[in-house]
Design a protein around this motif. Structure first.
Motif, PDB file in Angstrom:
ATOM      1  N   LEU A 158     -13.449   3.874  11.835  1.00 54.71           N
ATOM      2  CA  LEU A 158     -14.407   3.838  12.938  1.00 54.71           C
ATOM      3  C   LEU A 158     -14.181   4.964  13.938  1.00 54.71           C
ATOM      4  N   ALA A 159     -12.914   5.364  14.095  1.00 55.38           N
ATOM      5  CA  ALA A 159     -12.575   6.441  15.032  1.00 55.38           C
ATOM      6  C   ALA A 159     -12.726   7.825  14.396  1.00 55.38           C
ATOM      7  N   GLY A 160     -13.040   7.857  13.108  1.00 58.13           N
ATOM      8  CA  GLY A 160     -13.192   9.135  12.430  1.00 58.13           C
ATOM      9  C   GLY A 160     -11.881   9.850  12.162  1.00 58.13           C
ATOM     10  N   VAL A 161     -10.803   9.087  12.095  1.00 57.65           N
ATOM     11  CA  VAL A 161      -9.484   9.671  11.832  1.00 57.65           C
ATOM     12  C   VAL A 161      -9.204   9.581  10.342  1.00 57.65           C
ATOM     13  N   SER A 162      -9.187  10.726   9.703  1.00 54.12           N
ATOM     14  CA  SER A 162      -8.902  10.816   8.269  1.00 54.12           C
ATOM     15  C   SER A 162      -8.229  12.150   8.015  1.00 54.12           C
ATOM     16  N   ASN A 163      -7.008  12.098   7.551  1.00 50.41           N
ATOM     17  CA  ASN A 163      -6.269  13.333   7.277  1.00 50.41           C
ATOM     18  C   ASN A 163      -5.264  13.078   6.151  1.00 50.41           C
ATOM     19  N   GLY A 164      -4.477  14.047   5.863  1.00 50.06           N
ATOM     20  CA  GLY A 164      -3.502  13.914   4.785  1.00 50.06           C
ATOM     21  C   GLY A 164      -2.529  12.766   5.003  1.00 50.06           C
ATOM     22  N   LEU A 165      -2.150  12.560   6.257  1.00 50.38           N
ATOM     23  CA  LEU A 165      -1.220  11.473   6.564  1.00 50.38           C
ATOM     24  C   LEU A 165      -1.862  10.112   6.308  1.00 50.38           C
ATOM     25  N   THR A 166      -3.090   9.917   6.782  1.00 53.37           N
ATOM     26  CA  THR A 166      -3.731   8.609   6.591  1.00 53.37           C
ATOM     27  C   THR A 166      -3.997   8.348   5.114  1.00 53.37           C
ATOM     28  N   LEU A 167      -4.406   9.379   4.397  1.00 45.99           N
ATOM     29  CA  LEU A 167      -4.650   9.206   2.957  1.00 45.99           C
ATOM     30  C   LEU A 167      -3.356   8.874   2.223  1.00 45.99           C
ATOM     31  N   ALA A 168      -2.301   9.638   2.484  1.00 42.93           N
ATOM     32  CA  ALA A 168      -1.013   9.398   1.816  1.00 42.93           C
ATOM     33  C   ALA A 168      -0.469   8.008   2.168  1.00 42.93           C
ATOM     34  N   ALA A 169      -0.594   7.613   3.425  1.00 45.42           N
ATOM     35  CA  ALA A 169      -0.076   6.312   3.849  1.00 45.42           C
ATOM     36  C   ALA A 169      -0.846   5.169   3.184  1.00 45.42           C
ATOM     37  N   CYS A 170      -2.161   5.322   3.056  1.00 50.50           N
ATOM     38  CA  CYS A 170      -2.974   4.272   2.408  1.00 50.50           C
ATOM     39  C   CYS A 170      -2.631   4.152   0.924  1.00 50.50           C
ATOM     40  N   ALA A 171      -2.530   5.284   0.243  1.00 45.26           N
ATOM     41  CA  ALA A 171      -2.196   5.263  -1.182  1.00 45.26           C
ATOM     42  C   ALA A 171      -0.784   4.716  -1.389  1.00 45.26           C
ATOM     43  N   ALA A 172       0.148   5.184  -0.565  1.00 49.15           N
ATOM     44  CA  ALA A 172       1.537   4.710  -0.680  1.00 49.15           C
ATOM     45  C   ALA A 172       1.617   3.211  -0.426  1.00 49.15           C
ATOM     46  N   PHE A 173       0.868   2.723   0.577  1.00 49.02           N
ATOM     47  CA  PHE A 173       0.882   1.292   0.872  1.00 49.02           C
ATOM     48  C   PHE A 173       0.477   0.494  -0.358  1.00 49.02           C
ATOM     49  N   PHE A 174      -0.612   0.891  -0.999  1.00 48.60           N
ATOM     50  CA  PHE A 174      -1.080   0.169  -2.184  1.00 48.60           C
ATOM     51  C   PHE A 174      -0.011   0.155  -3.273  1.00 48.60           C
ATOM     52  N   TRP A 175       0.549   1.309  -3.600  1.00 45.70           N
ATOM     53  CA  TRP A 175       1.529   1.380  -4.687  1.00 45.70           C
ATOM     54  C   TRP A 175       2.834   0.674  -4.327  1.00 45.70           C
ATOM     55  N   LEU A 176       3.215   0.711  -3.065  1.00 48.05           N
ATOM     56  CA  LEU A 176       4.387  -0.052  -2.635  1.00 48.05           C
ATOM     57  C   LEU A 176       4.152  -1.554  -2.788  1.00 48.05           C
ATOM     58  N   ARG A 177       2.933  -1.998  -2.483  1.00 50.51           N
ATOM     59  CA  ARG A 177       2.622  -3.426  -2.618  1.00 50.51           C
ATOM     60  C   ARG A 177       2.575  -3.841  -4.091  1.00 50.51           C
ATOM     61  N   GLY A 211       8.732  -0.007   3.554  1.00 50.34           N
ATOM     62  CA  GLY A 211       7.876   1.142   3.251  1.00 50.34           C
ATOM     63  C   GLY A 211       6.428   0.863   3.606  1.00 50.34           C
ATOM     64  N   GLY A 212       5.946  -0.333   3.293  1.00 49.17           N
ATOM     65  CA  GLY A 212       4.590  -0.716   3.660  1.00 49.17           C
ATOM     66  C   GLY A 212       4.395  -0.748   5.164  1.00 49.17           C
ATOM     67  N   TRP A 213       5.387  -1.265   5.853  1.00 52.63           N
ATOM     68  CA  TRP A 213       5.354  -1.325   7.313  1.00 52.63           C
ATOM     69  C   TRP A 213       5.292   0.082   7.904  1.00 52.63           C
ATOM     70  N   VAL A 214       6.075   1.000   7.357  1.00 58.93           N
ATOM     71  CA  VAL A 214       6.063   2.389   7.822  1.00 58.93           C
ATOM     72  C   VAL A 214       4.684   3.020   7.587  1.00 58.93           C
ATOM     73  N   CYS A 215       4.052   2.701   6.467  1.00 63.71           N
ATOM     74  CA  CYS A 215       2.698   3.216   6.196  1.00 63.71           C
ATOM     75  C   CYS A 215       1.719   2.738   7.259  1.00 63.71           C
ATOM     76  N   ILE A 216       1.805   1.480   7.633  1.00 62.58           N
ATOM     77  CA  ILE A 216       0.936   0.931   8.671  1.00 62.58           C
ATOM     78  C   ILE A 216       1.171   1.662   9.993  1.00 62.58           C
ATOM     79  N   LEU A 217       2.432   1.852  10.346  1.00 58.33           N
ATOM     80  CA  LEU A 217       2.762   2.550  11.593  1.00 58.33           C
ATOM     81  C   LEU A 217       2.312   4.013  11.557  1.00 58.33           C
TER      82      LEU A 217
END
Length: 140
Positions: free
Chosen positions: A83-102, A125-131
């Motif tokens: 909603l805030a229009g925040v999308s970058n390499g960090l958000t993409l990597a964190a989202c993908a990592a969160f899924f694979w960690l889960r 690791g999942g918690w760090v992705c959220i942060l």
């Protein structure tokens, strides 16, 4: 991973995949709690006593609950980022990592080989992705 459809950002794709995982992760518990070894629980006539079920059934139950514990904050930060229009390499990597960690956490937890310190590290690791996603939003 590219977006799967119009308006579906990579971050929303990983949120969708994680939601599907959460929607499916109850299945191992139900299958395991219906096994003959757990015969008193087959009728579902009463609330199951998780502590009386087999170890693997208990682990399947906890794996599902554990994903749900992290899914809510993950979904909130991903949706706020969107909603805030925040999308970058960090958000993409964190989202993908969160899924694979889960995925790794669920498989390792249910199978019983993700023990100390691996299982807590996967959860952390999942918690760090959220942060990381939250930080990307706050710093944008």
């Amino acid at each position: 991973m590219s977006a799967a459809g119009p308006g579906l950002t990579p971050e929303l794709f990983w949120l969708l995949m994680t939601a599907i995982l959460a929607a499916l992760l109850w299945v191992p518990f139900i299958v395991l709690s219906s096994r003959p070894a757990d015969a008193p629980f087959q009728s579902f006539a009463r609330m199951a006593r998780i502590s009386e079920m087999s170890d693997i059934t208990q682990r399947a139950y906890r794996a599902h609950l554990n994903l749900l514990e992290q899914f809510l904050p993950f979904a909130v930060v991903v949706l706020i980022a969107h909603l805030a229009g925040v999308s970058n390499g960090l958000t993409l990597a964190a989202c993908a990592a969160f899924f694979w960690l889960r995925i790794a956490h669920a498989v390792g937890f249910i199978a019983g080989f993700a023990r100390m310190p691996l299982r807590p590290l996967l959860f952390t690791g999942g918690w760090v992705c959220i942060l990381a996603i939250a930080a990307a939003i706050l710093l944008a």
